[in-house]
Structure formats: structure tokens, C-alpha cells
Design a protein around this motif. Structure first.
Motif, PDB file in Angstrom:
ATOM      1  N   GLU A 141       0.841  -1.198   0.000  1.00  0.00           N
ATOM      2  CA  GLU A 141       0.000   0.000   0.000  1.00  0.00           C
ATOM      3  C   GLU A 141       0.874   1.246   0.000  1.00  0.00           C
ATOM      4  OE1 GLU A 141      -2.833  -0.175   3.215  1.00  0.00           O
ATOM      5  OE2 GLU A 141      -3.657  -2.086   2.508  1.00  0.00           O
ATOM      6  N   ASP A 142       0.276   2.349  -0.380  1.00  0.00           N
ATOM      7  CA  ASP A 142       0.970   3.632  -0.422  1.00  0.00           C
ATOM      8  C   ASP A 142       1.301   4.079   1.004  1.00  0.00           C
ATOM      9  OD1 ASP A 142       1.948   6.152  -1.064  1.00  0.00           O
ATOM     10  OD2 ASP A 142      -0.035   7.017  -1.424  1.00  0.00           O
ATOM     11  N   MET A 143       2.556   4.384   1.242  1.00  0.00           N
ATOM     12  CA  MET A 143       3.004   4.809   2.572  1.00  0.00           C
ATOM     13  C   MET A 143       3.364   6.293   2.609  1.00  0.00           C
ATOM     14  SD  MET A 143       2.949   2.044   4.521  1.00  0.00           S
ATOM     15  CE  MET A 143       4.118   2.270   5.849  1.00  0.00           C
ATOM     16  N   SER A 144       3.069   7.026   1.539  1.00  0.00           N
ATOM     17  CA  SER A 144       3.516   8.416   1.466  1.00  0.00           C
ATOM     18  C   SER A 144       2.854   9.322   2.500  1.00  0.00           C
ATOM     19  CB  SER A 144       3.317   8.971   0.054  1.00  0.00           C
ATOM     20  OG  SER A 144       1.963   8.878  -0.338  1.00  0.00           O
ATOM     21  N   ASN A 145       1.636   9.033   2.894  1.00  0.00           N
ATOM     22  CA  ASN A 145       0.950   9.831   3.921  1.00  0.00           C
ATOM     23  C   ASN A 145       0.680   8.977   5.154  1.00  0.00           C
ATOM     24  OD1 ASN A 145       0.698  12.297   2.424  1.00  0.00           O
ATOM     25  ND2 ASN A 145      -0.824  11.253   1.171  1.00  0.00           N
ATOM     26  N   TYR A 146       1.674   8.201   5.538  1.00  0.00           N
ATOM     27  CA  TYR A 146       1.527   7.228   6.615  1.00  0.00           C
ATOM     28  C   TYR A 146       1.252   7.898   7.955  1.00  0.00           C
ATOM     29  CZ  TYR A 146       2.659   3.451   9.823  1.00  0.00           C
ATOM     30  OH  TYR A 146       2.616   2.517  10.815  1.00  0.00           O
ATOM     31  N   SER A 147       0.258   7.393   8.627  1.00  0.00           N
ATOM     32  CA  SER A 147       0.008   7.740  10.025  1.00  0.00           C
ATOM     33  C   SER A 147      -0.578   6.502  10.679  1.00  0.00           C
ATOM     34  CB  SER A 147      -0.940   8.930  10.149  1.00  0.00           C
ATOM     35  OG  SER A 147      -2.212   8.594   9.652  1.00  0.00           O
ATOM     36  N   THR A 148      -0.455   6.409  11.988  1.00  0.00           N
ATOM     37  CA  THR A 148      -0.946   5.221  12.685  1.00  0.00           C
ATOM     38  C   THR A 148      -2.141   5.572  13.562  1.00  0.00           C
ATOM     39  OG1 THR A 148       0.260   5.369  14.775  1.00  0.00           O
ATOM     40  CG2 THR A 148       1.464   4.490  12.866  1.00  0.00           C
ATOM     41  N   PRO A 149      -2.918   4.569  13.917  1.00  0.00           N
ATOM     42  CA  PRO A 149      -4.034   4.793  14.848  1.00  0.00           C
ATOM     43  C   PRO A 149      -3.560   5.216  16.240  1.00  0.00           C
ATOM     44  CG  PRO A 149      -4.316   2.724  13.664  1.00  0.00           C
ATOM     45  CD  PRO A 149      -2.936   3.220  13.347  1.00  0.00           C
ATOM     46  N   TRP A 150      -2.276   5.126  16.520  1.00  0.00           N
ATOM     47  CA  TRP A 150      -1.743   5.502  17.825  1.00  0.00           C
ATOM     48  C   TRP A 150      -1.452   6.998  17.927  1.00  0.00           C
ATOM     49  CZ3 TRP A 150      -1.246   0.718  15.867  1.00  0.00           C
ATOM     50  CH2 TRP A 150      -1.366  -0.369  16.722  1.00  0.00           C
ATOM     51  N   GLU A 151      -1.500   7.710  16.820  1.00  0.00           N
ATOM     52  CA  GLU A 151      -1.178   9.139  16.877  1.00  0.00           C
ATOM     53  C   GLU A 151      -2.108   9.850  17.855  1.00  0.00           C
ATOM     54  OE1 GLU A 151      -0.516  11.246  13.241  1.00  0.00           O
ATOM     55  OE2 GLU A 151       0.530   9.530  12.379  1.00  0.00           O
ATOM     56  N   ASN A 152      -1.512  10.674  18.706  1.00  0.00           N
ATOM     57  CA  ASN A 152      -2.217  11.455  19.724  1.00  0.00           C
ATOM     58  C   ASN A 152      -2.873  10.591  20.794  1.00  0.00           C
ATOM     59  OD1 ASN A 152      -1.579  13.918  18.381  1.00  0.00           O
ATOM     60  ND2 ASN A 152      -3.229  13.482  16.936  1.00  0.00           N
ATOM     61  N   ARG A 153      -2.565   9.319  20.841  1.00  0.00           N
ATOM     62  CA  ARG A 153      -3.094   8.434  21.876  1.00  0.00           C
ATOM     63  C   ARG A 153      -2.156   8.520  23.084  1.00  0.00           C
ATOM     64  NH1 ARG A 153      -6.225   4.045  23.018  1.00  0.00           N
ATOM     65  NH2 ARG A 153      -5.229   2.348  24.147  1.00  0.00           N
ATOM     66  N   PRO A 154      -2.679   8.836  24.245  1.00  0.00           N
ATOM     67  CA  PRO A 154      -1.800   8.937  25.417  1.00  0.00           C
ATOM     68  C   PRO A 154      -1.291   7.564  25.855  1.00  0.00           C
ATOM     69  CG  PRO A 154      -4.096   9.226  26.060  1.00  0.00           C
ATOM     70  CD  PRO A 154      -4.075   9.150  24.560  1.00  0.00           C
ATOM     71  N   TYR A 155      -0.118   7.562  26.459  1.00  0.00           N
ATOM     72  CA  TYR A 155       0.424   6.338  27.045  1.00  0.00           C
ATOM     73  C   TYR A 155      -0.270   6.128  28.383  1.00  0.00           C
ATOM     74  CZ  TYR A 155       4.168   6.765  23.633  1.00  0.00           C
ATOM     75  OH  TYR A 155       4.890   6.852  22.467  1.00  0.00           O
ATOM     76  N   THR A 156      -0.744   4.920  28.597  1.00  0.00           N
ATOM     77  CA  THR A 156      -1.430   4.648  29.859  1.00  0.00           C
ATOM     78  C   THR A 156      -0.806   3.463  30.582  1.00  0.00           C
ATOM     79  OG1 THR A 156      -3.107   3.347  28.686  1.00  0.00           O
ATOM     80  CG2 THR A 156      -3.637   5.664  29.128  1.00  0.00           C
ATOM     81  N   HIS A 157      -1.139   2.260  30.141  1.00  0.00           N
ATOM     82  CA  HIS A 157      -0.711   1.046  30.822  1.00  0.00           C
ATOM     83  C   HIS A 157      -0.347  -0.014  29.780  1.00  0.00           C
ATOM     84  CE1 HIS A 157      -0.997  -2.525  33.407  1.00  0.00           C
ATOM     85  NE2 HIS A 157      -0.770  -1.696  34.392  1.00  0.00           N
ATOM     86  N   VAL A 158       0.563  -0.892  30.117  1.00  0.00           N
ATOM     87  CA  VAL A 158       0.980  -1.942  29.180  1.00  0.00           C
ATOM     88  C   VAL A 158      -0.226  -2.741  28.705  1.00  0.00           C
ATOM     89  CG1 VAL A 158       2.275  -4.106  28.962  1.00  0.00           C
ATOM     90  CG2 VAL A 158       3.351  -2.116  30.031  1.00  0.00           C
ATOM     91  N   GLN A 159      -1.116  -3.102  29.604  1.00  0.00           N
ATOM     92  CA  GLN A 159      -2.292  -3.894  29.212  1.00  0.00           C
ATOM     93  C   GLN A 159      -3.184  -3.123  28.240  1.00  0.00           C
ATOM     94  OE1 GLN A 159      -2.730  -7.105  29.584  1.00  0.00           O
ATOM     95  NE2 GLN A 159      -0.812  -7.198  30.702  1.00  0.00           N
ATOM     96  N   ASP A 160      -3.308  -1.817  28.430  1.00  0.00           N
ATOM     97  CA  ASP A 160      -4.085  -0.993  27.489  1.00  0.00           C
ATOM     98  C   ASP A 160      -3.422  -0.976  26.112  1.00  0.00           C
ATOM     99  OD1 ASP A 160      -5.989  -0.297  29.426  1.00  0.00           O
ATOM    100  OD2 ASP A 160      -4.840   1.472  30.041  1.00  0.00           O
ATOM    101  N   GLU A 161      -2.100  -0.892  26.105  1.00  0.00           N
ATOM    102  CA  GLU A 161      -1.365  -0.918  24.832  1.00  0.00           C
ATOM    103  C   GLU A 161      -1.602  -2.244  24.107  1.00  0.00           C
ATOM    104  OE1 GLU A 161       0.509   1.549  23.352  1.00  0.00           O
ATOM    105  OE2 GLU A 161      -0.024   2.904  24.982  1.00  0.00           O
ATOM    106  N   LEU A 162      -1.521  -3.339  24.836  1.00  0.00           N
ATOM    107  CA  LEU A 162      -1.733  -4.663  24.243  1.00  0.00           C
ATOM    108  C   LEU A 162      -3.155  -4.820  23.716  1.00  0.00           C
ATOM    109  CD1 LEU A 162       0.190  -6.821  26.864  1.00  0.00           C
ATOM    110  CD2 LEU A 162       0.846  -6.430  24.479  1.00  0.00           C
ATOM    111  N   LEU A 163      -4.112  -4.358  24.480  1.00  0.00           N
ATOM    112  CA  LEU A 163      -5.514  -4.476  24.067  1.00  0.00           C
ATOM    113  C   LEU A 163      -5.789  -3.645  22.812  1.00  0.00           C
ATOM    114  CD1 LEU A 163      -8.269  -5.695  24.744  1.00  0.00           C
ATOM    115  CD2 LEU A 163      -8.697  -3.704  26.183  1.00  0.00           C
ATOM    116  N   PHE A 164      -5.289  -2.419  22.784  1.00  0.00           N
ATOM    117  CA  PHE A 164      -5.495  -1.557  21.630  1.00  0.00           C
ATOM    118  C   PHE A 164      -4.857  -2.145  20.373  1.00  0.00           C
ATOM    119  CE2 PHE A 164      -4.462   2.087  18.879  1.00  0.00           C
ATOM    120  CZ  PHE A 164      -5.720   2.652  18.760  1.00  0.00           C
ATOM    121  N   ALA A 165      -3.695  -2.769  20.549  1.00  0.00           N
ATOM    122  CA  ALA A 165      -2.937  -3.305  19.411  1.00  0.00           C
ATOM    123  C   ALA A 165      -3.460  -4.643  18.905  1.00  0.00           C
ATOM    124  CB  ALA A 165      -1.468  -3.450  19.807  1.00  0.00           C
TER     125      ALA A 165
END
Length: 155
Positions: free
Chosen positions: A62-86
Motif C-alpha cells: 500500500e501507499d506509505m507516502s501519507n503514513y500515520s498510525t491509529p496511535w497518533e495522539n493516543r496517550p500512554y497509559t498502561h501496558v495492558q491498554d497498549e496490548l488491548l489496543f494493538a
């Protein structure tokens, strides 16, 4: 065992061991880093987790020229939250890998957008697992430097 089965097993096994390490990180050390130029422990975890989203785009060419991730502007909280979101992005990535034929793994050329290197898809997927393995080793060093007990991952 076919190439795809081995690649999937390796990707899953590397992630299983990474999760063991990450779950061994005390919350009080989430923002720890060895020096001012390094990433924090929680940032490294997110880096590995969000990479699955990008890897999926790359292997689907896929085109990566305007790449952004769903994590942008997502605050860091807890390891378990990171795992669940991912989790959904990880599952999507693994499903994509599972859909490739043996022929596609052996013949499809992937161009890495960061450096332009060209690799066959099967080789590229092994390098994805290696990327995570390198960060697992880095994370073990972080835990050692923190003075935190390191989870046993050598089963």
C-alpha cells in the motif's frame, strides 16, 4: 512444515516472549530511559506494537507516502491498554500473512519504504520478527539497568 507455517510460528513466538517482558515492567518505570536521547520503556513497547499496522501496509504494498498510525495522539497509559489496543492490528497482520501462498512468499518483492531495500516477502517477514527480537533484547537491557527482575523468556 511449510514456510508460511514457520514464519507465523516465529512471529507468534517472538511476540509471546515480548509480552512476557513487557508485563514484567513495573508501572513506576514506564517513563524510564537509559539516557536523554533514548525512548522510554513504554514508548519502546508501543513502537513494537504499532509496527504491525505499518508492516501490514508494507506487505500489502500500500501507499506509505501519507503514513500515520491509529496511535497518533493516543496517550500512554498502561501496558495492558497498549496490548488491548494493538490486538486487532496484530490479528489483521497475522491474517494477512496467513493468506499469502508459498509462491507469493518466494516470489513477491517487497520494497521497504524507509530505505528502499528490496527483499522477497518470506525474507521480509522474517526480518519483521527480527526487528521485534532486537527490541526484546534492548528491553532486557532496560530491565537490567533499572534493577528490575527480568522475566524468564528462555523456555
Amino acid at each position: 512444515m511449510k514456510q508460511k507455517e514457520l514464519i507465523l510460528r516465529n512471529l507468534k513466538e517472538v511476540r509471546r516472549r515480548s509480552v512476557l517482558l513487557w508485563e514484567g515492567l513495573p508501572e513506576s518505570y514506564y517513563d524510564w530511559k537509559p539516557d536523554a536521547d533514548a525512548v522510554t520503556a513504554i514508548q519502546m513497547i508501543r513502537h513494537v506494537l504499532q509496527a504491525d499496522y505499518g508492516w501490514n501496509k508494507i506487505i500489502l504494498q500500500e501507499d506509505m507516502s501519507n503514513y500515520s498510525t491509529p496511535w497518533e495522539n493516543r496517550p500512554y497509559t498502561h501496558v495492558q491498554d497498549e496490548l488491548l489496543f494493538a490486538e486487532a492490528y496484530r490479528n489483521n497482520f497475522l491474517q494477512t500473512v496467513d493468506r499469502f501462498s508459498e509462491q507469493e512468499l518466494a516470489e513477491t518483492e517487497i520494497i521497504h519504504p524507509g530505505n528502499g531495500s528490496r527483499k522477497l516477502l518470506g525474507d521480509y517477514l522474517l526480518r519483521i520478527a527480527y526487528h521485534e527480537s532486537v527490541h526484546a533484547g534492548q528491553f532486557l537491557s532496560y530491565l537490567r539497568a533499572m534493577g528490575v527482575d527480568r522475566p524468564f523468556i528462555w523456555d
